[in-house]
Design a protein around this motif. Structure first.
Motif: not given
Length: 239
Positions: A76-98
């Motif tokens: 839900x937070x990703x869909x809203x593209x909210x500039x939430x710092x912990x969300x951005x941190x989590x996304x970064x960890x997921x992208x790192x694997x990719x």
């Protein structure tokens, strides 16, 4: 067009819509995070205190683990593209694997590598300020379609330094860089960011990249607009 005798010590670049296409962020990175968040949380929950802390900071009680609920909230937070710092941190960890598995490669526009090389060759520093986490910023440039561009970059800033349309954020960045704000050139595609940077004393130029939102006449007023970095190759250090 920018003056050919423009001077700066630091070029501060935004990512989305400036060095990198908006479509890459919204059509590649965000869906990748959404599609992989459930597995990432399930695989790492027991072994990673960092993941638990991120979930806690997102205000999801980590003692009541329900991966399905957490996954839904994160999506839900990703869909809203909210500039939430912990969300951005989590996304970064997921992208790192990719990135590390080769599933992802960071997009940069064709003119970016040459501009980075020209600025570095002229003795300028290049820094990044993006709402994406510092870790995510580094991944885009390290694993870019043009090769490893991370070596060109000397500093990274995300929303830990402040939000991007707040003047104080740019004051904080200038202090962190140890630079007179007047000797920092900020490149962005967002009028509010350019205005905030100028209010802090920085120079600011706006990019009109393919895929960027069209600007109204009011938004264009008082802005310096360029299509790409090619006109900025001749940046020089102050005397």
């Amino acid at each position: 067009m920018p003056s050919t005798d423009r001077v700066a010590n630091v070029v501060l670049v935004d990512i989305e819509g400036t060095t990198t296409s908006i479509s890459f962020v919204h059509d590649v990175l965000f869906p990748y995070a959404k599609n992989n968040v459930k597995k990432f949380l399930a695989d790492g929950w027991e072994s990673s205190s960092e993941i638990k802390q991120i979930v806690h900071t997102l205000r999801v009680p980590p003692t009541e683990v329900d991966v399905q609920i957490i996954t839904g909230f994160v999506r839900y937070l990703i869909d809203k593209d909210l500039k939430v710092t912990p969300l951005k941190t989590l996304q970064g960890l997921i992208w790192q694997q990719g990135y590390e598995t080769g599933e992802l490669r960071g997009h940069v526009f064709d003119d970016v590598p040459g501009a980075f090389a020209a600025w570095r060759g002229a003795g300028l520093r290049i820094a990044v300020y993006s709402s994406g986490s510092v870790a995510a910023q580094k991944l885009i440039f390290k694993y870019s379609i043009a090769g490893d561009l991370l070596t060109h970059l000397s500093a990274h800033f995300d929303t830990h330094v402040g939000h991007k349309q707040e003047t104080q954020s740019y004051v904080n960045i200038a202090k962190s860089l140890g630079e007179d704000p007047r000797n920092i050139l900020f490149l962005t595609d967002i009028p509010g960011e350019a205005a905030a940077a100028r209010a802090a004393g920085l120079q600011a130029i706006m990019l009109q990249r393919p895929g960027n939102a069209p600007l109204t006449d009011d938004q264009k007023s008082g802005q310096e607009l360029i299509a790409d970095f090619s006109s900025l190759h001749s940046l020089q250090l102050p005397e």
